[in-house]
Design a protein around this motif. Structure first.
Motif, PDB file in Angstrom:
ATOM      1  N   ASP A   1       0.830  -1.204   0.000  1.00 47.46           N
ATOM      2  CA  ASP A   1       0.000   0.000   0.000  1.00 47.46           C
ATOM      3  C   ASP A   1       0.864   1.252   0.000  1.00 47.46           C
ATOM      4  N   GLY A   2       0.404   2.277  -0.704  1.00 45.48           N
ATOM      5  CA  GLY A   2       1.108   3.551  -0.679  1.00 45.48           C
ATOM      6  C   GLY A   2       0.369   4.624  -1.449  1.00 45.48           C
ATOM      7  N   LYS A   3       0.783   5.856  -1.212  1.00 43.04           N
ATOM      8  CA  LYS A   3       0.236   6.990  -1.941  1.00 43.04           C
ATOM      9  C   LYS A   3       1.194   7.347  -3.072  1.00 43.04           C
ATOM     10  N   SER A   4       0.625   7.694  -4.213  1.00 46.38           N
ATOM     11  CA  SER A   4       1.435   8.163  -5.336  1.00 46.38           C
ATOM     12  C   SER A   4       0.993   9.575  -5.698  1.00 46.38           C
ATOM     13  N   SER A   5       1.690  10.186  -6.638  1.00 49.41           N
ATOM     14  CA  SER A   5       1.332  11.542  -7.055  1.00 49.41           C
ATOM     15  C   SER A   5      -0.044  11.587  -7.711  1.00 49.41           C
ATOM     16  N   ASP A   6      -0.536  10.435  -8.134  1.00 54.39           N
ATOM     17  CA  ASP A   6      -1.842  10.393  -8.802  1.00 54.39           C
ATOM     18  C   ASP A   6      -2.930   9.736  -7.971  1.00 54.39           C
ATOM     19  N   GLY A   7      -2.618   9.311  -6.744  1.00 53.20           N
ATOM     20  CA  GLY A   7      -3.637   8.688  -5.899  1.00 53.20           C
ATOM     21  C   GLY A   7      -3.105   7.496  -5.138  1.00 53.20           C
ATOM     22  N   ASP A   8      -3.995   6.871  -4.349  1.00 51.18           N
ATOM     23  CA  ASP A   8      -3.610   5.718  -3.536  1.00 51.18           C
ATOM     24  C   ASP A   8      -3.509   4.468  -4.404  1.00 51.18           C
ATOM     25  N   LEU A   9      -2.523   3.624  -4.064  1.00 50.32           N
ATOM     26  CA  LEU A   9      -2.304   2.394  -4.828  1.00 50.32           C
ATOM     27  C   LEU A   9      -2.169   1.204  -3.881  1.00 50.32           C
ATOM     28  N   LYS A  10      -2.623   0.050  -4.366  1.00 50.08           N
ATOM     29  CA  LYS A  10      -2.435  -1.230  -3.680  1.00 50.08           C
ATOM     30  C   LYS A  10      -1.898  -2.192  -4.733  1.00 50.08           C
ATOM     31  N   ILE A  11      -0.595  -2.486  -4.655  1.00 49.98           N
ATOM     32  CA  ILE A  11       0.075  -3.264  -5.696  1.00 49.98           C
ATOM     33  C   ILE A  11       0.372  -4.665  -5.176  1.00 49.98           C
ATOM     34  N   PRO A  12      -0.158  -5.717  -5.818  1.00 57.39           N
ATOM     35  CA  PRO A  12       0.174  -7.083  -5.393  1.00 57.39           C
ATOM     36  C   PRO A  12       1.679  -7.332  -5.523  1.00 57.39           C
ATOM     37  N   PHE A  13       2.236  -8.016  -4.541  1.00 60.62           N
ATOM     38  CA  PHE A  13       3.674  -8.284  -4.575  1.00 60.62           C
ATOM     39  C   PHE A  13       4.068  -9.098  -5.797  1.00 60.62           C
ATOM     40  N   ARG A  14       3.161  -9.895  -6.341  1.00 62.50           N
ATOM     41  CA  ARG A  14       3.514 -10.709  -7.496  1.00 62.50           C
ATOM     42  C   ARG A  14       3.799  -9.861  -8.741  1.00 62.50           C
ATOM     43  N   LYS A  15       3.370  -8.603  -8.742  1.00 62.40           N
ATOM     44  CA  LYS A  15       3.626  -7.719  -9.875  1.00 62.40           C
ATOM     45  C   LYS A  15       4.882  -6.872  -9.692  1.00 62.40           C
ATOM     46  N   ILE A  16       5.513  -7.008  -8.524  1.00 68.33           N
ATOM     47  CA  ILE A  16       6.662  -6.166  -8.190  1.00 68.33           C
ATOM     48  C   ILE A  16       7.976  -6.899  -8.494  1.00 68.33           C
ATOM     49  N   LYS A  17       8.917  -6.178  -9.080  1.00 73.89           N
ATOM     50  CA  LYS A  17      10.265  -6.710  -9.298  1.00 73.89           C
ATOM     51  C   LYS A  17      11.183  -6.318  -8.147  1.00 73.89           C
ATOM     52  N   ASN A  18      11.205  -5.038  -7.782  1.00 68.77           N
ATOM     53  CA  ASN A  18      12.014  -4.629  -6.630  1.00 68.77           C
ATOM     54  C   ASN A  18      11.470  -3.365  -5.985  1.00 68.77           C
ATOM     55  N   ILE A  19      11.884  -3.172  -4.736  1.00 70.20           N
ATOM     56  CA  ILE A  19      11.494  -2.022  -3.918  1.00 70.20           C
ATOM     57  C   ILE A  19      12.778  -1.398  -3.384  1.00 70.20           C
ATOM     58  N   THR A  20      12.966  -0.095  -3.615  1.00 71.34           N
ATOM     59  CA  THR A  20      14.175   0.590  -3.183  1.00 71.34           C
ATOM     60  C   THR A  20      13.798   1.774  -2.299  1.00 71.34           C
ATOM     61  N   LYS A  21      14.431   1.882  -1.141  1.00 67.39           N
ATOM     62  CA  LYS A  21      14.122   2.978  -0.221  1.00 67.39           C
ATOM     63  C   LYS A  21      14.662   4.296  -0.756  1.00 67.39           C
ATOM     64  N   GLN A  22      13.845   5.343  -0.645  1.00 66.75           N
ATOM     65  CA  GLN A  22      14.244   6.702  -1.022  1.00 66.75           C
ATOM     66  C   GLN A  22      13.764   7.660   0.063  1.00 66.75           C
ATOM     67  N   GLU A  23      14.694   8.133   0.897  1.00 66.76           N
ATOM     68  CA  GLU A  23      14.313   8.994   2.019  1.00 66.76           C
ATOM     69  C   GLU A  23      13.210   8.303   2.813  1.00 66.76           C
ATOM     70  N   ASN A  24      12.026   8.957   2.946  1.00 65.69           N
ATOM     71  CA  ASN A  24      10.927   8.349   3.682  1.00 65.69           C
ATOM     72  C   ASN A  24       9.848   7.864   2.717  1.00 65.69           C
ATOM     73  N   ALA A  25      10.303   7.250   1.626  1.00 67.49           N
ATOM     74  CA  ALA A  25       9.412   6.717   0.600  1.00 67.49           C
ATOM     75  C   ALA A  25      10.127   5.565  -0.088  1.00 67.49           C
ATOM     76  N   CYS A  26       9.481   4.972  -1.090  1.00 65.85           N
ATOM     77  CA  CYS A  26      10.091   3.872  -1.833  1.00 65.85           C
ATOM     78  C   CYS A  26       9.835   4.029  -3.330  1.00 65.85           C
ATOM     79  N   LEU A  27      10.827   3.629  -4.123  1.00 67.19           N
ATOM     80  CA  LEU A  27      10.662   3.515  -5.562  1.00 67.19           C
ATOM     81  C   LEU A  27      10.358   2.054  -5.859  1.00 67.19           C
ATOM     82  N   VAL A  28       9.190   1.816  -6.446  1.00 65.83           N
ATOM     83  CA  VAL A  28       8.736   0.458  -6.737  1.00 65.83           C
ATOM     84  C   VAL A  28       8.838   0.219  -8.238  1.00 65.83           C
ATOM     85  N   LYS A  29       9.584  -0.798  -8.614  1.00 61.59           N
ATOM     86  CA  LYS A  29       9.717  -1.180 -10.012  1.00 61.59           C
ATOM     87  C   LYS A  29       8.929  -2.453 -10.256  1.00 61.59           C
TER      88      LYS A  29
END
Length: 423
Positions: free
Chosen positions: A226-254
């Motif tokens: 779960d997280g907020k993006s610049s365009d709204g709230d998102l709920k992304i299944p982990f099966r669709k995620i390749k990697n998660i990288t910490k950025q300050e107090n947020a994350c870049l999700v690829k």
């Protein structure tokens, strides 16, 4: 070759223990996850029996997940020297000023509830759990040793779900259940609660590969980040995620597709995250604080042989040698911290806010290094420095050793030079 570290104090330990990290890359396969899932039967109080994959509450679904409760009584208190031996008994809170209560033990107080001790073991070491009350159970280990437990966590008085091999999904109330039995399926199972999240966690202390519990909650690929993006709230299944990288107090999700999204504003992707747990075969599990997190990569399916069934032999009594600072050497059955008596029970300790939970069967030796920490050598050869818990500090209630059926000795933490466990 075993790796030993020279240190001056607990505060200098930080993460010197992670010399071991360079050699740890756990390769437990995703394809073997059916071998790792909880499976068994549930019999109701009306005598109906269901068989299939099991999920405990909304959480535990794998053999390596931990069952938590509290022991109703402590049979080892009767061995204390009631006239002059004093011991420390822990509460369940880590931060409370009342965590440690100095108790002079006498016969009148042997069975008082506040002397009951916390119990933890992995579901893979459990043969059955019989419901005996609203918050009480009789737990049977694989060795057929029974332990009476009550309360202590949300693992008791919860709903249990099962995917019956004929009927499909059922969710049963606690008060409808008589007994849950755990065993391995006799045939391949097509239905399950889902695949676990398996991948490579990169931290400030090294790289770990294994099954992961994200924010202590999400453990299946169908669970959502779960997280907020610049365009709204998102709920992304982990099966669709390749990697998660910490950025300050947020994350870049690829995503697996290559698409990248910055998420912020929830405890899945910021410093409010409760922790990232990695299950490590032959070690135990490590619970990483957000400050250690750098990135996480979800890995593709592997085809290597499963280690799950081999990781859970029958529970045995703790046995070994106790060496004291006065030169005594005693061999026999050991009760650690005056309550842990089986090798399937867990030793807990912290290092730099990373909590380790290690089955005693994976430990070769424990050496008190100071009042507040110990050196723990694993049978795999690694050495960890752990503290801030009763198991590995002077808050330890005492070490009891039976050298025969008639003779025993008990030692305080500061009297111990070293404990060496034997198979």
């Amino acid at each position: 070759m075993k790796k030993y570290l020279q240190i001056q104090s607990w505060y200098q330990v930080s993460f010197l223990l992670f010399l071991l990290i360079g050699s740890i890359t756990i390769t437990t396969p995703v394809s073997a996850q059916n071998d790792c899932m909880l499976y068994g039967s549930i019999t109701t109080i009306e005598g109906k029996t269901y068989e299939g994959p099991i999920r405990w509450g909304d959480e535990e679904v794998f053999l390596s997940d931990i069952f938590n409760s509290e022991k109703i009584s402590n049979p080892y208190l009767k061995y204390l020297n009631k006239s002059n031996f004093k011991t420390n008994y822990k509460s369940s809170s880590r931060s409370s000023n009342k965590d440690w209560i100095n108790v002079s033990v006498d016969n009148k107080r042997h069975n008082t509830n506040y002397l009951a001790r916390k119990f933890q073991c992995r579901f893979g070491d459990i043969k059955s759990i019989t419901i005996t009350g609203r918050e009480s159970v009789n737990l049977e280990l694989k060795s057929e040793k029974y332990i009476n437990l009550s309360g202590g966590s949300n693992d008791v008085n919860t709903r249990i779900s099962i995917i019956d091999i004929e009927l499909g999904m059922l969710s049963l109330n606690w008060n409808k259940i008589d007994v849950i039995k755990f065993f391995r399926p006799k045939q391949k199972i097509s239905d399950s609660f889902g695949q676990g999240i398996y991948g490579k966690l990169t931290t400030t202390q090294g790289v770990f590969t294994g099954f992961v519990q994200w924010d202590h909650d999400e453990r299946l690929l169908d669970d959502k980040l779960d997280g907020k993006s610049s365009d709204g709230d998102l709920k992304i299944p982990f099966r669709k995620i390749k990697n998660i990288t910490k950025q300050e107090n947020a994350c870049l999700v690829k995503l697996a597709s290559g698409r990248e999204i910055e998420l912020y504003g929830t405890n899945d992707v910021n410093s409010s995250n409760k922790g990232i747990i990695v299950n490590l075969p032959n070690i135990g599990r490590a619970d990483f604080h957000w400050k250690h997190f750098i990135s996480f990569e979800i890995l593709e399916e592997k085809t290597l042989e499963s280690l799950c069934d081999k990781s859970f032999p029958n529970s045995e009594r703790l046995y070994g040698k106790v060496f004291t600072k006065t030169g005594e050497e005693l061999e026999g059955v050991i009760v650690y911290d005056l309550d842990e008596a089986m090798d399937s029970e867990l030793l807990n300790g912290y290092n730099d806010d990373i909590k380790f939970s290690i089955p005693f069967r994976n430990i070769e030796s424990i050496k008190p290094m100071a009042n507040n920490y110990a050196a723990v050598v694993l049978k795999s050869g690694e050495k960890l420095f752990l503290g801030d818990q009763a198991d590995v500090s002077n808050k330890n209630a005492g070490i009891l050793i039976f050298t025969s059926s008639e003779e025993f000795s008990i030692f305080k933490w500061d009297e111990i030079e070293k404990i060496v466990f034997q198979n």
